[in-house]
Design a protein around this motif. Structure first.
Motif, PDB file in Angstrom:
ATOM      1  N   PHE A   1       0.847  -1.186   0.000  1.00  0.00           N
ATOM      2  CA  PHE A   1       0.000   0.000   0.000  1.00  0.00           C
ATOM      3  C   PHE A   1       0.882   1.234   0.000  1.00  0.00           C
ATOM      4  O   PHE A   1       1.806   1.357   0.809  1.00  0.00           O
ATOM      5  N   CYS A   2       0.583   2.145  -0.915  1.00  0.00           N
ATOM      6  CA  CYS A   2       1.327   3.399  -1.014  1.00  0.00           C
ATOM      7  C   CYS A   2       0.530   4.490  -0.300  1.00  0.00           C
ATOM      8  O   CYS A   2      -0.593   4.818  -0.713  1.00  0.00           O
ATOM      9  N   HIS A   3       1.110   5.033   0.763  1.00  0.00           N
ATOM     10  CA  HIS A   3       0.419   6.091   1.504  1.00  0.00           C
ATOM     11  C   HIS A   3       0.345   7.374   0.681  1.00  0.00           C
ATOM     12  O   HIS A   3      -0.613   8.134   0.819  1.00  0.00           O
ATOM     13  N   GLY A   4       1.339   7.599  -0.175  1.00  0.00           N
ATOM     14  CA  GLY A   4       1.358   8.811  -1.000  1.00  0.00           C
ATOM     15  C   GLY A   4       0.185   8.900  -1.957  1.00  0.00           C
ATOM     16  O   GLY A   4      -0.485   9.930  -2.065  1.00  0.00           O
ATOM     17  N   CYS A   5      -0.095   7.812  -2.673  1.00  0.00           N
ATOM     18  CA  CYS A   5      -1.184   7.836  -3.668  1.00  0.00           C
ATOM     19  C   CYS A   5      -2.421   7.074  -3.200  1.00  0.00           C
ATOM     20  O   CYS A   5      -3.412   7.005  -3.914  1.00  0.00           O
ATOM     21  N   GLN A   6      -2.339   6.485  -1.996  1.00  0.00           N
ATOM     22  CA  GLN A   6      -3.468   5.758  -1.410  1.00  0.00           C
ATOM     23  C   GLN A   6      -3.952   4.606  -2.296  1.00  0.00           C
ATOM     24  O   GLN A   6      -5.143   4.358  -2.409  1.00  0.00           O
ATOM     25  N   GLN A   7      -2.994   3.893  -2.908  1.00  0.00           N
ATOM     26  CA  GLN A   7      -3.346   2.775  -3.789  1.00  0.00           C
ATOM     27  C   GLN A   7      -2.587   1.519  -3.386  1.00  0.00           C
ATOM     28  O   GLN A   7      -1.482   1.588  -2.850  1.00  0.00           O
ATOM     29  N   ASP A   8      -3.216   0.382  -3.667  1.00  0.00           N
ATOM     30  CA  ASP A   8      -2.563  -0.914  -3.505  1.00  0.00           C
ATOM     31  C   ASP A   8      -1.878  -1.274  -4.807  1.00  0.00           C
ATOM     32  O   ASP A   8      -2.354  -0.884  -5.885  1.00  0.00           O
ATOM     33  N   GLY A   9      -0.817  -2.014  -4.715  1.00  0.00           N
ATOM     34  CA  GLY A   9      -0.155  -2.485  -5.925  1.00  0.00           C
ATOM     35  C   GLY A   9       0.594  -3.774  -5.675  1.00  0.00           C
ATOM     36  O   GLY A   9       1.097  -4.023  -4.581  1.00  0.00           O
ATOM     37  N   GLU A  10       0.643  -4.595  -6.698  1.00  0.00           N
ATOM     38  CA  GLU A  10       1.362  -5.862  -6.620  1.00  0.00           C
ATOM     39  C   GLU A  10       2.838  -5.604  -6.879  1.00  0.00           C
ATOM     40  O   GLU A  10       3.216  -4.936  -7.835  1.00  0.00           O
ATOM     41  N   LEU A  11       3.673  -6.144  -5.991  1.00  0.00           N
ATOM     42  CA  LEU A  11       5.119  -6.014  -6.170  1.00  0.00           C
ATOM     43  C   LEU A  11       5.622  -7.200  -6.965  1.00  0.00           C
ATOM     44  O   LEU A  11       5.328  -8.342  -6.650  1.00  0.00           O
ATOM     45  N   ASN A  12       6.406  -6.916  -7.992  1.00  0.00           N
ATOM     46  CA  ASN A  12       6.951  -7.967  -8.836  1.00  0.00           C
ATOM     47  C   ASN A  12       8.411  -8.234  -8.566  1.00  0.00           C
ATOM     48  O   ASN A  12       8.988  -9.163  -9.123  1.00  0.00           O
TER      49      ASN A  12
END
Length: 90
Positions: free
Chosen positions: A73-84
């Motif tokens: 979770f990125c606090h800056g953009c408030q989005q979840d993302g899959e780490l590759n």
């Protein structure tokens, strides 16, 4: 190869569960969820499971491994993302 130790722990967990059942359990498959960055090799884990279950109540049981991604979770953009790839310190 920590897959061997993990498999031993898995077998003991299954044994404890099976012994706690009121009726004898018939086990055909064991489903295991493994995170991508857990440093576990699914092929090695399956091999260790096959070898360690020979001549036991789990002989012939299929180990089904589902590999799941690491979600950050990125606090800056408030989005979840899959780490590759693992994060670096750079």
């Amino acid at each position: 190869m920590h897959e061997t130790d993990m498999t031993k722990a898995l077998i003991l967990t299954i044994k404890d569960w099976a012994e706690s059942q009121p009726q004898p359990a018939q086990i055909e498959k064991v489903h295991l969820v493994v995170g991508k960055f857990t440093c576990v090799e699914p092929v090695s884990l399956k091999f260790a499971f096959e070898v360690q279950t020979r001549n036991t109540f789990l002989e012939g049981v299929e180990l089904v491994i589902k590999e799941i991604p690491l979600i950050a979770f990125c606090h800056g953009c408030q989005q979840d993302g899959e780490l590759n790839a693992p994060l670096s310190n750079n």
